[in-house]
Design an enzyme around this catalytic site. Structure first.
Site, short mmCIF file in Angstrom:
data_model
loop_
_atom_site.label_atom_id
_atom_site.label_comp_id
_atom_site.label_asym_id
_atom_site.label_seq_id
_atom_site.Cartn_x
_atom_site.Cartn_y
_atom_site.Cartn_z
N TYR A 219 0.32 -1.15 -0.26
CA TYR A 219 0.13 0.06 -0.35
C TYR A 219 0.89 1.67 0.17
O TYR A 219 1.48 1.72 0.21
CB TYR A 219 -0.66 -0.17 1.12
N GLN B 48 -10.16 0.90 2.02
CA GLN B 48 -10.99 -0.82 0.66
C GLN B 48 -9.83 -0.67 0.56
O GLN B 48 -9.97 -1.98 -0.34
CB GLN B 48 -11.98 0.06 0.30
N ASN C 139 -2.73 6.50 6.61
CA ASN C 139 -3.68 7.18 7.88
C ASN C 139 -4.55 5.88 8.83
O ASN C 139 -4.11 4.92 8.48
CB ASN C 139 -4.58 8.50 7.05
N SER D 239 3.34 9.75 11.94
CA SER D 239 4.76 9.38 12.75
C SER D 239 5.44 10.25 13.77
O SER D 239 5.18 10.92 14.36
CB SER D 239 5.58 9.61 11.07
N GLN E 197 8.91 15.84 10.09
CA GLN E 197 8.12 14.53 10.06
C GLN E 197 7.03 15.34 11.28
O GLN E 197 6.21 14.96 9.98
CB GLN E 197 8.60 14.10 11.61
N HIS F 267 4.41 15.69 7.94
CA HIS F 267 3.56 14.73 7.25
C HIS F 267 2.26 14.91 7.73
O HIS F 267 1.49 14.10 7.03
CB HIS F 267 3.75 13.44 8.49
N GLU G 111 10.14 5.85 16.35
CA GLU G 111 10.15 5.46 15.14
C GLU G 111 11.17 5.78 15.13
O GLU G 111 11.88 5.19 13.83
CB GLU G 111 8.72 6.53 14.09
N HIS G 112 11.75 6.98 15.06
CA HIS G 112 13.19 8.01 14.33
C HIS G 112 13.50 8.37 15.63
O HIS G 112 12.91 9.00 16.34
CB HIS G 112 13.03 8.07 13.51
N ASP H 212 15.08 7.93 5.13
CA ASP H 212 13.37 8.22 4.36
C ASP H 212 13.89 8.28 2.88
O ASP H 212 12.54 7.63 2.89
CB ASP H 212 12.05 9.58 4.62
N HIS I 12 2.91 -40.79 19.31
CA HIS I 12 3.91 -40.45 19.08
C HIS I 12 5.08 -41.02 19.08
O HIS I 12 6.10 -41.15 19.09
CB HIS I 12 4.36 -38.45 20.34
#
Length: 429
Positions: A124, A186, A209, A233, A255, A258, A322-323, A356, A415
Site C-alpha cells: 500500500y 478499501q 492514515n 509518524s 516529521q 507528515h 520510530e526515528h 526516508d 508419538h
C-alpha cells in the site's frame, strides 16, 4: 511545542503518550468497509472511489499506456535521484541474505532452515497530499529480492483518475507492473480478501492514515499477515551543546509536516539548546508549504529538559520512537544504550530524511511505541523460514529413546509408537 523542565522520572510515562483518537467510531467505520469489499468486491471499490477520491473509475489497473506516460512525465533529475536511492536500498537489503548452515545436533541428526519468499504480497502506497514514491522503493525492492512470486501495489487515484507519475515510474522501474488505483481501507480489504479484479495477497505492507492502519489491524485478526502495527509518524531528538539548533529544527519539522497527528519530541540536558532550537523552529515553520499541517503537529509535541544525556537515552527507550536522532558529536558513544527505536541517526549530519529516501535503510518502521517489540521492514519481512531435519539410522537410535520417554510422559502414545516402530526395525538389522 509544549516545554517541560526537570520532570521527575515517575512522571515520564505520561509524557510518552501519543495522541489518541475515537477508536470505537473508527473500528465501526473501517469494519463496515472491510465487510462491504469482502461481500461486494469491485462494486464496493468503485463506490468508495466515488465517495472518498471523487473519481468514477471504469477500471482499477494502471494501463501500459499510463506506465509509458509516467515515464515521460518524471523528470530526468528525479529519475537520477530515484536510481541513486534504488542502488543504495538494494545494496543494504542484499546484504541481509543469510546462508544458514546445516547443524548436526546429534550424530546422525541434521537440522537446518531455508528462507522462502512469501508467494503473494500487497504493497500500500499513500498517494494523497504526499504521494510517497519513496515507499515503493522501500517495500518493492526487498519484495523483489526475496523472490516473492506476485507483488501488487495499491495507491489512490486523483480526481482525474490518475496515479502519481512518480509512483508509477518507480514501481515499473523495480519490476512491479500490477498497480491498482485504490486507496484507503478499501485497498487493504481488496488485497486481503480479493475481488474480481484484485488478487488476494498473503501479506500486506505499507503505511497510511488512521483508516489504513485500522484496516490492517482488523485484517490481521482475520488471519492475514501484515508488516507491523503502526500509527502517525514521529521523531525523537536528543541534543547536547554540540547539536546544531537549525538542523534540529529542520529535523523536527521534517516529521511534523507528515500530518497533524504526527508527534515530535526534543530532549536535552541544556536549556539553551531547547530555547535556540525552538527559536529556529518558529523561523523555519512559516516557510514551509505544509506549514499549517506542521503547526498542528507541533501542538501535540514536546520539548523536555532532563538532567543529563543518559536520562535522555532512558526516556527515549521508554518512548520507543520510530526515528531517533542523536544530535551530538559523541552520538556513537550511546549506541549500546539504545534498545527501543525503529531507526537511529547518529551525529549532526545524519538527518532523518536520509533514511526516508536514499541512505539504504528501510523507512517503513514501527511507530506508536511498537519499536519496543517490532523491527522495521527488511528482507526477512518478505520471507518465511522453513525448518528441515534429516535423521539417519544412527540418529533415530541416538535420540529415539528420549523421544519415547518424553512422549509417554505427555501421554501421547502414538508419538511414542512412531519412534518405537522404527527402533524395532533398526535394532533387528
Amino acid at each position: 511545542m509544549k516545554v517541560f523542565k526537570n520532570i521527575n522520572q515517575e512522571k515520564w510515562e505520561a509524557l510518552t503518550e501519543r495522541q489518541t483518537i475515537n477508536k470505537d467510531n473508527l473500528n465501526q467505520t473501517v469494519q463496515a468497509i472491510l465487510n462491504d469489499v469482502r461481500l461486494n468486491g469491485d462494486k464496493a471499490l468503485k463506490s468508495y472511489s466515488k465517495r472518498f477520491d471523487k473519481v468514477d473509475l471504469k477500471t482499477f489497473l494502471v494501463s501500459k499506456s499510463e506506465i509509458d506516460s509516467a515515464n515521460q512525465l518524471v523528470t530526468d533529475e528525479l529519475k537520477q535521484a530515484i536510481n541513486i536511492a534504488k542502488q543504495n536500498i538494494e545494496a543494504f537489503h542484499k546484504a541481509q541474505f543469510v546462508d544458514e548452515a546445516i547443524i548436526e545436533t546429534t550424530k546422525g541428526v541434521q537440522c537446518w532452515r531455508k528462507a522462502v519468499g512469501i508467494e503473494k504480497v500487497g504493497l500500500y502506497i499513500p498517494g494523497g497530499s504526499a504521494p510517497l514514491f519513496s515507499t515503493v522503493l522501500m517495500l518493492g525492492i526487498p519484495a523483489i529480492l526475496a523472490n516473492c512470486k506476485e507483488v501488487i501495489l495499491c495507491t489512490p487515484a486523483n480526481k482525474q483518475g490518475k496515479v502519481s507519475p512518480a509512483i508509477v515510474y518507480t514501481a515499473n522501474l523495480i519490476g512491479i507492473s500490477k498497480i491498482y488505483k485504490i486507496g484507503g481501507a478499501q485497498a487493504i480489504a481488496a488485497m486481503a480478501f480479493g475481488t474480481e479484479t484484485v488478487p488476494q495477497m498473503y501479506k500486506i505492507f505499507g503505511p497510511g492514515n488512521q483508516f489504513v492502519t485500522k484496516a490492517k489491524e482488523l485484517i490481521q485478526q482475520s488471519g492475514i499477515a501484515i508488516d507491523m502495527p503502526a500509527g502517525p509518524s514521529e521523531v525523537l531528538i536528543i541534543a547536547d551543546t554540540t547539536g546544531n539548533p537549525a538542523y534540529i529544527a529542520a529535523d523536527l519539522l521534517s516529521q511534523a509536516e507528515h500530518g497533524a497527528d504526527s508527534q515530535v519530541i526534543l530532549l536535552s540536558d541544556k536549556e539553551t539548546v531547547l530555547t535556540q532550537s525552538l527559536i529556529e523552529l518558529e523561523k523555519q515553520v512559516v516557510e514551509l508549504p505544509r506549514a499549517e499541517i506542521a503547526k498542528k503537529a507541533l501542538l501535540n509535541s514536546k520539548a523536555i529538559l532532563l538532567k543529563n544525556i543518559n536520562d535522555c537515552i532512558k526516556f527515549s527507550n521508554l518512548y520507543a520512537p520510530e526515528h531517533l536522532i542523536i544530535a551530538s558529536d559523541s552520538a556513537s558513544d550511546y549506541i549500546d544504550d539504545i534498545v527501543n527505536a525503529g531507526s537511529v541517526f547518529l551525529g549532526n549530519y545524519s538527518c532523518e530524511s536520509a533514511g526516508d529516501y536514499a541512505s539504504g535503510t528501510n523507512h517503513t518502521l514501527p511507530t506508536n511505541g511498537f519499536a519496543r517489540s517490532y523491527s522495521g521492514v527488511s528482507l526477512e519481512s518478505f520471507q518465511k523460514k522453513i525448518t528441515f531435519q534429516k535423521l539417519s539410522i544412527e540418529g533415530i537410535k541416538a535420540i529415539g529413546p528420549s523421544i519415547e520417554i518424553m512422549a509417554e510422559a505427555e501421554e501421547l502414545f502414538a508419538h511414542k509408537n512412531a519412534v518405537t516402530i522404527r527402533l524395532k526395525d533398526v535394532n533387528n538389522v
